[in-house]
Motif scaffolding. Structure first.
Motif, PDB file in Angstrom:
ATOM      1  N   MET A   1      28.335   2.728 -26.442  1.00 45.85           N
ATOM      2  CA  MET A   1      27.090   2.006 -26.651  1.00 45.85           C
ATOM      3  C   MET A   1      26.472   1.670 -25.309  1.00 45.85           C
ATOM      4  O   MET A   1      27.172   1.233 -24.392  1.00 45.85           O
ATOM      5  CB  MET A   1      27.350   0.723 -27.447  1.00 45.85           C
ATOM      6  N   LYS A   2      25.151   1.855 -25.187  1.00 52.49           N
ATOM      7  CA  LYS A   2      24.468   1.568 -23.927  1.00 52.49           C
ATOM      8  C   LYS A   2      24.628   0.092 -23.554  1.00 52.49           C
ATOM      9  O   LYS A   2      24.505  -0.786 -24.389  1.00 52.49           O
ATOM     10  CB  LYS A   2      22.966   1.876 -24.061  1.00 52.49           C
ATOM     11  N   GLY A   3      24.904  -0.157 -22.263  1.00 51.91           N
ATOM     12  CA  GLY A   3      24.925  -1.529 -21.770  1.00 51.91           C
ATOM     13  C   GLY A   3      26.115  -2.348 -22.199  1.00 51.91           C
ATOM     14  O   GLY A   3      26.109  -3.565 -22.026  1.00 51.91           O
ATOM     15  N   GLN A   4      27.160  -1.710 -22.739  1.00 47.94           N
ATOM     16  CA  GLN A   4      28.288  -2.471 -23.259  1.00 47.94           C
ATOM     17  C   GLN A   4      28.935  -3.334 -22.188  1.00 47.94           C
ATOM     18  O   GLN A   4      29.241  -4.498 -22.417  1.00 47.94           O
ATOM     19  CB  GLN A   4      29.316  -1.510 -23.862  1.00 47.94           C
ATOM     20  N   GLU A   5      29.153  -2.789 -21.004  1.00 45.32           N
ATOM     21  CA  GLU A   5      29.769  -3.568 -19.933  1.00 45.32           C
ATOM     22  C   GLU A   5      28.848  -4.689 -19.469  1.00 45.32           C
ATOM     23  O   GLU A   5      29.285  -5.799 -19.180  1.00 45.32           O
ATOM     24  CB  GLU A   5      30.138  -2.647 -18.771  1.00 45.32           C
ATOM     25  N   ARG A 119      17.968  -5.854 -32.444  1.00 47.99           N
ATOM     26  CA  ARG A 119      18.139  -5.483 -31.037  1.00 47.99           C
ATOM     27  C   ARG A 119      19.474  -4.780 -30.802  1.00 47.99           C
ATOM     28  O   ARG A 119      20.161  -5.043 -29.836  1.00 47.99           O
ATOM     29  CB  ARG A 119      18.048  -6.706 -30.125  1.00 47.99           C
ATOM     30  N   PHE A 120      19.852  -3.923 -31.721  1.00 44.02           N
ATOM     31  CA  PHE A 120      21.131  -3.233 -31.608  1.00 44.02           C
ATOM     32  C   PHE A 120      20.974  -1.720 -31.597  1.00 44.02           C
ATOM     33  O   PHE A 120      21.569  -1.031 -30.775  1.00 44.02           O
ATOM     34  CB  PHE A 120      22.045  -3.645 -32.774  1.00 44.02           C
ATOM     35  N   PHE A 121      20.149  -1.187 -32.481  1.00 45.96           N
ATOM     36  CA  PHE A 121      20.103   0.266 -32.641  1.00 45.96           C
ATOM     37  C   PHE A 121      19.486   0.983 -31.448  1.00 45.96           C
ATOM     38  O   PHE A 121      19.697   2.185 -31.278  1.00 45.96           O
ATOM     39  CB  PHE A 121      19.411   0.640 -33.949  1.00 45.96           C
ATOM     40  N   HIS A 122      18.761   0.270 -30.598  1.00 48.56           N
ATOM     41  CA  HIS A 122      18.244   0.937 -29.394  1.00 48.56           C
ATOM     42  C   HIS A 122      19.358   1.172 -28.375  1.00 48.56           C
ATOM     43  O   HIS A 122      19.200   1.952 -27.441  1.00 48.56           O
ATOM     44  CB  HIS A 122      17.112   0.122 -28.761  1.00 48.56           C
ATOM     45  N   LEU A 123      20.510   0.512 -28.571  1.00 47.42           N
ATOM     46  CA  LEU A 123      21.666   0.699 -27.694  1.00 47.42           C
ATOM     47  C   LEU A 123      22.707   1.642 -28.296  1.00 47.42           C
ATOM     48  O   LEU A 123      23.662   2.013 -27.619  1.00 47.42           O
ATOM     49  CB  LEU A 123      22.335  -0.647 -27.417  1.00 47.42           C
ATOM     50  N   ALA A 124      22.533   2.013 -29.546  1.00 44.85           N
ATOM     51  CA  ALA A 124      23.576   2.733 -30.280  1.00 44.85           C
ATOM     52  C   ALA A 124      23.661   4.199 -29.858  1.00 44.85           C
ATOM     53  O   ALA A 124      22.666   4.919 -29.918  1.00 44.85           O
ATOM     54  CB  ALA A 124      23.314   2.641 -31.777  1.00 44.85           C
ATOM     55  N   VAL A 142      20.716  -3.949 -46.313  1.00 36.67           N
ATOM     56  CA  VAL A 142      20.934  -3.675 -44.894  1.00 36.67           C
ATOM     57  C   VAL A 142      19.585  -3.764 -44.199  1.00 36.67           C
ATOM     58  O   VAL A 142      18.610  -3.148 -44.635  1.00 36.67           O
ATOM     59  CB  VAL A 142      21.557  -2.280 -44.667  1.00 36.67           C
ATOM     60  N   PHE A 143      19.524  -4.541 -43.123  1.00 35.33           N
ATOM     61  CA  PHE A 143      18.268  -4.755 -42.411  1.00 35.33           C
ATOM     62  C   PHE A 143      18.489  -4.547 -40.918  1.00 35.33           C
ATOM     63  O   PHE A 143      19.472  -5.032 -40.357  1.00 35.33           O
ATOM     64  CB  PHE A 143      17.756  -6.181 -42.670  1.00 35.33           C
ATOM     65  N   PHE A 144      17.584  -3.799 -40.279  1.00 37.21           N
ATOM     66  CA  PHE A 144      17.708  -3.559 -38.841  1.00 37.21           C
ATOM     67  C   PHE A 144      16.341  -3.205 -38.269  1.00 37.21           C
ATOM     68  O   PHE A 144      15.392  -2.908 -39.004  1.00 37.21           O
ATOM     69  CB  PHE A 144      18.714  -2.437 -38.557  1.00 37.21           C
ATOM     70  N   ASP A 145      16.257  -3.239 -36.942  1.00 35.65           N
ATOM     71  CA  ASP A 145      15.013  -2.861 -36.276  1.00 35.65           C
ATOM     72  C   ASP A 145      15.275  -1.692 -35.334  1.00 35.65           C
ATOM     73  O   ASP A 145      16.406  -1.421 -34.947  1.00 35.65           O
ATOM     74  CB  ASP A 145      14.402  -4.038 -35.521  1.00 35.65           C
ATOM     75  N   THR A 146      14.190  -0.996 -34.975  1.00 33.11           N
ATOM     76  CA  THR A 146      14.265   0.105 -34.014  1.00 33.11           C
ATOM     77  C   THR A 146      13.089   0.039 -33.058  1.00 33.11           C
ATOM     78  O   THR A 146      12.027  -0.508 -33.382  1.00 33.11           O
ATOM     79  CB  THR A 146      14.235   1.481 -34.708  1.00 33.11           C
TER      80      THR A 146
END
Length: 235
Positions: A1-5, A119-124, A142-146
Motif C-alpha cells: 500500500m502506498k505510504g504505509q511506512e 481516503r484509502f483506495f487512492h493508496l491501495a 460497503v461505502f468508499f471514496d476514490t
C-alpha cells in the motif's frame, strides 16, 4: 500500500489533522463527514467497521450518533490519537480501535451492517482484494471514496511524492462487480483538487467552494469531479 511506512511514523498522528484539515481543509472535512452520514443514513445501533480509520474522524462521529463502531488501521500512533478522541467525546464504550491489515480482516463473514473506507483506495495497490474483504465482512453496505482519473486530480498528482491511485468510473464498476456488490448510488464532487483548499485560508476557500459547487452542478459536473463517493449494497 502506498505510504504505509509514512503513516506509521510516530509523529504523523500528531501532524496528520493539522496538515490535512487546517485552513481550507476544514471544508473538505465537513463534506466528507456529510457524505458518510448521507450514505449510511440513521446510524443508531448499527454495527460499523471503518477501514483505515486513522485518528478517528469518522469513527468518533458515528459513535456519537449511536453506532457501535470498530476502527482498523495500520498505524499504532494514529489509533492512540483515536482512543484519546473517543475518551474526550465520551464514546469509548461504543468504539473499538484495532491495529490490522485491511487485506486480511480479522472478522468472520457478515460481521457488520456497514463497512466503509475513506481516503484509502487512492493508496491501495490491490484494490480488488481490499474491496472483496470489505464485502465479505459486510451483511448490507460497503461505502468508499476514490480520486478520479482525467480530472484536476491528475495534475495535482504530479506534485505528490507518493502520488495516488486514480480511478475511472469503468474501473470502479468492474471492482464492484468482481466483489459481488451492486451500486446503490454515487455522489461526485470537487472540481478543484483537495490540495488547493489546504493551501488557502478558510475564508478564501469558501469562495472557491462556491465556484466549485457551480461547476459540479453544470452539465459537465460529473466529468469534472475529482472525488467520488460510492455507496454499494450486498445483494
Amino acid at each position: 500500500m502506498k505510504g504505509q511506512e509514512w503513516y506509521q511514523e510516530d509523529d504523523i498522528a500528531e501532524e496528520y489533522e493539522e496538515k490535512r484539515f487546517s485552513r481550507g481543509g476544514r471544508l473538505i472535512d465537513r463534506r466528507e463527514k456529510q457524505a458518510v452520514l448521507d450514505a449510511i443514513g440513521p446510524v443508531q445501533d448499527k454495527d460499523v467497521l471503518e477501514i483505515a480509520c486513522g485518528t478517528g474522524r469518522f469513527t468518533v462521529m458515528l459513535a456519537e450518533r449511536g453506532a457501535d463502531v470498530v476502527g482498523l488501521d495500520i498505524s499504532g500512533p494514529m489509533l492512540q490519537q483515536g482512543r484519546q478522541k473517543a475518551r474526550h467525546a465520551g464514546v469509548a464504550d461504543h468504539l473499538e480501535f484495532m491495529r490490522g491489515d485491511a487485506g486480511r480482516l480479522p472478522f468472520p463473514d457478515d460481521s457488520f451492517d456497514t463497512v466503509m473506507a475513506m481516503r484509502f483506495f487512492h493508496l491501495a495497490d490491490q484494490p480488488a482484494s481490499f474491496l472483496s474483504e470489505m464485502r465479505r465482512v459486510s451483511r448490507d453496505q460497503v461505502f468508499f471514496d476514490t480520486f478520479n482519473r482525467f480530472t484536476t486530480r491528475s495534475l495535482y498528482n504530479w506534485a505528490l511524492p507518493m502520488g495516488s491511485r486514480l480511478y475511472s468510473r469503468w474501473e470502479v464498476s468492474r471492482l464492484l462487480d468482481s466483489a459481488g456488490l451492486s451500486l446503490k448510488e454515487a455522489d461526485h464532487d470537487f472540481a478543484f483538487p483537495y490540495g488547493l483548499y489546504r493551501q488557502i485560508p478558510n475564508q478564501l476557500a469558501s469562495t472557491f467552494r462556491d465556484i466549485d459547487r457551480t461547476l459540479i452542478k453544470s452539465p459537465l459536473g460529473k466529468r469534472l469531479a475529482s472525488v467520488s463517493y460510492w455507496n454499494a449494497q450486498v445483494p
